[in-house]
Design an enzyme around this catalytic site. Structure first.
Site, PDB file in Angstrom:
ATOM      1  N   ASN A 103       0.835  -1.194   0.000  1.00  0.00           N
ATOM      2  CA  ASN A 103       0.000   0.000   0.000  1.00  0.00           C
ATOM      3  C   ASN A 103       0.879   1.258   0.000  1.00  0.00           C
ATOM      4  OD1 ASN A 103      -1.788   2.104   0.652  1.00  0.00           O
ATOM      5  ND2 ASN A 103      -3.192   0.725   1.678  1.00  0.00           N
ATOM      6  N   ILE A 129      -5.587  -0.195  -2.121  1.00  0.00           N
ATOM      7  CA  ILE A 129      -5.819   1.254  -2.164  1.00  0.00           C
ATOM      8  C   ILE A 129      -6.974   1.575  -1.220  1.00  0.00           C
ATOM      9  CG2 ILE A 129      -6.274   3.249  -3.635  1.00  0.00           C
ATOM     10  CD1 ILE A 129      -5.454   1.681  -6.058  1.00  0.00           C
ATOM     11  N   ASP A 130      -6.708   2.476  -0.263  1.00  0.00           N
ATOM     12  CA  ASP A 130      -7.744   2.904   0.679  1.00  0.00           C
ATOM     13  C   ASP A 130      -8.249   4.263   0.220  1.00  0.00           C
ATOM     14  OD1 ASP A 130      -7.302   0.635   2.237  1.00  0.00           O
ATOM     15  OD2 ASP A 130      -5.688   1.611   3.346  1.00  0.00           O
ATOM     16  N   ILE A 131      -9.573   4.407   0.190  1.00  0.00           N
ATOM     17  CA  ILE A 131     -10.140   5.612  -0.403  1.00  0.00           C
ATOM     18  C   ILE A 131     -11.205   6.230   0.490  1.00  0.00           C
ATOM     19  CG2 ILE A 131     -11.513   6.459  -2.365  1.00  0.00           C
ATOM     20  CD1 ILE A 131      -9.965   4.297  -4.006  1.00  0.00           C
ATOM     21  N   PHE A 141      -6.202   7.537   0.710  1.00  0.00           N
ATOM     22  CA  PHE A 141      -6.046   7.746   2.149  1.00  0.00           C
ATOM     23  C   PHE A 141      -5.056   6.710   2.672  1.00  0.00           C
ATOM     24  CE2 PHE A 141      -7.295   6.737   6.510  1.00  0.00           C
ATOM     25  CZ  PHE A 141      -7.508   7.992   7.071  1.00  0.00           C
TER      26      PHE A 141
END
Lengths: 250, 210
Positions: A103, A129-131, A141
């Site tokens: 990440n 992928i953090d969104i 994010f």
């Protein structure tokens, strides 16, 4: 026919598996090896474990616990958290993982994906992928640095070009809420990249899974639903198969 | 006599996963690149994930290609190739250029999935449809699901095919040629049915195959 996958995605913290709500307020799920044994017995399709002590607190990757979990896991095991170098990848795979989830390091250095793919193959690289949605716009994010001024779709395209095998797409806003997956976000991704997408964050009922499949998800990741609702992996798969989405029943 | 299983360590892949699958079904398997241990072995397993060219380079530089030719083709020891380990026994691969393989299966080559509508890699659980009966499949129902993860597939005449899988097209996902067995899927990651394949392989004897 290739089946859709149902994948528990859990966090490792203080030697326990935990579940978070919108990336905070952790709830304990259980002891890692005991939990993996249960998942294995219930024939979930894969397992993703993200070590947040390693990613957040810079602690070394906990190979002891990864080894213990891998010993119980006769399905694909993806490990993430704090993986920054090729040596880290060797360490995690050597402990028994089949894939790594990366990440923060990929955001900083997308070529890291290519480095891993060249040695271990694309299938080994899951890009997480953090969104978060802010003022109607999706933004990348990270737990450590918060909101970044990066367009998630541009990032996803770059990841695909670098040789990512799959994308683990997590909506921070939905995570742990049981409000359903962010299908709007999912749709943007499935129209942008051509590698498999594992959607994560928000599944509270099998219907939420159905919405994600209708919007192009290849695999469904979840945690809350397995531990804090009445739905078992089998019930979810059965419900989704009724809608002609193929799942594996042993 | 109990099986003396070796897993070839040539720097490619998930060797530990394969080893613990053997342990789960009651066998021990040694991870090694030591020629003496490989010569003593009764069963040889070639797992692997990664790129074909690098894999062949590693096998050659460790002197393992020649050794495997002797142990498998002359001494007829039971052999199991898994994923890349299956692809390596083809004559040729077209992954990042053209490469020579071990060449144990005539007219077999490794080519990329081309259909534009397909997501690559082919990753997840898919069915194996039996083509020819094999001891490798003892106790396993037809059309069972196994875990696949690959971008290239094994294209070969049906002569030695024992199982096929559909992904855009029907391709050979399991083969047997005398003592040589191979699967494109990962039995070590395919839970109950996968472990059964591991067990069936470990239970083979050289005598039963000749």
């Amino acid at each position: 026919m290739l089946k859709h996958r149902l994948i528990p995605c859990v966090l490792l913290k203080d030697w326990q598996l935990v579940k978070s709500i919108q990336f905070g307020s952790f709830r304990t799920i259980g002891h890692p090896t005991a939990t993996v044994r249960v998942y294995n017995a219930r024939n979930v399709d894969e397992l993703i474990v993200l070590d947040i002590d390693a990613s957040l607190n810079n602690e070394p990757i906990n190979t002891e616990i990864i080894t213990d979990m891998a010993n119980e896991c006769f399905m694909p095991l993806t490990i993430g958290g704090g993986i920054k170098t090729i040596e880290d990848v060797y360490t995690v795979l050597g402990a028994g993982a089949d894939k790594v989830s990366i990440n923060s390091e990929a955001i900083k250095r997308p070529s890291f994906i290519k480095e891993i793919a060249t040695i271990f193959g694309s299938q080994c690289v899951v890009c997480s992928i953090d969104i978060k949605k802010v003022d109607g716009k999706y933004r990348v994010f990270t737990k450590k640095e918060g909101l970044l001024d990066i367009d998630p779709l541009e990032l996803a395209k770059e990841y695909e070009a670098q040789g990512a095998g799959e994308i683990l797409l997590t909506s921070v806003d939905r995570e742990g809420t049981t409000l359903g997956y962010d299908t709007e976000l999912l749709k943007l991704f499935t129209h942008t990249v051509h590698i498999p997408i594992i959607i994560n964050g928000g599944m509270g009922t099998p219907e939420h899974g159905l919405e994600a499949l209708q919007n192009g998800a290849d695999a469904l990741a979840a945690a809350y639903i397995f531990h804090f609702t009445q739905f078992t992996p089998l019930m979810i798969k059965e419900a989704l198969s009724k809608h002609r989405y193929p799942f594996r029943f042993i | 006599m109990s099986a003396n299983i070796v897993i070839i360590d040539y720097g490619m892949g998930n060797l530990r996963s394969v080893q613990k699958a053997f342990e789960k079904v009651g066998f021990t398997a040694t991870i090694t690149r030591d020629h003496a241990l490989i010569k003593e072995a009764s069963h040889i397993v070639l797992p692997g994930v990664g790129a074909f060219g690098d894999a062949m380079k590693n096998l050659d530089s460790l002197g393992l290609s020649d050794l495997l030719h002797v142990e498998i083709l002359e001494h007829k020891k039971p052999f199991l190739g898994i994923c890349l380990g299956m692809q390596l026994i083809a004559e040729k691969s077209y992954e990042f250029g053209e490469h020579q393989g071990l060449g144990w299966i005539e007219n077999a080559k490794v080519v990329r999935f081309e259909e534009s509508s397909l997501k690559i890699p082919h990753v997840g659980w898919n069915e194996m449809n039996f083509h020819t009966p094999s001891v490798l499949f003892n106790g396993i129902p037809d059309h069972s699901n196994f875990y696949f993860v690959h971008s290239y597939y094994f294209e070969a005449p049906s002569t030695y095919a024992i199982g096929y899988c559909d992904y855009g097209k029907s391709f050979v996902c399991a083969i047997q040629k005398e003592n040589i067995f191979a699967t494109q899927f990962h039995p070590e990651k395919s839970q109950t049915h996968g472990l059964q394949i591991i067990k069936n392989f470990a239970n083979l004897t050289k005598e039963s195959l000749c």
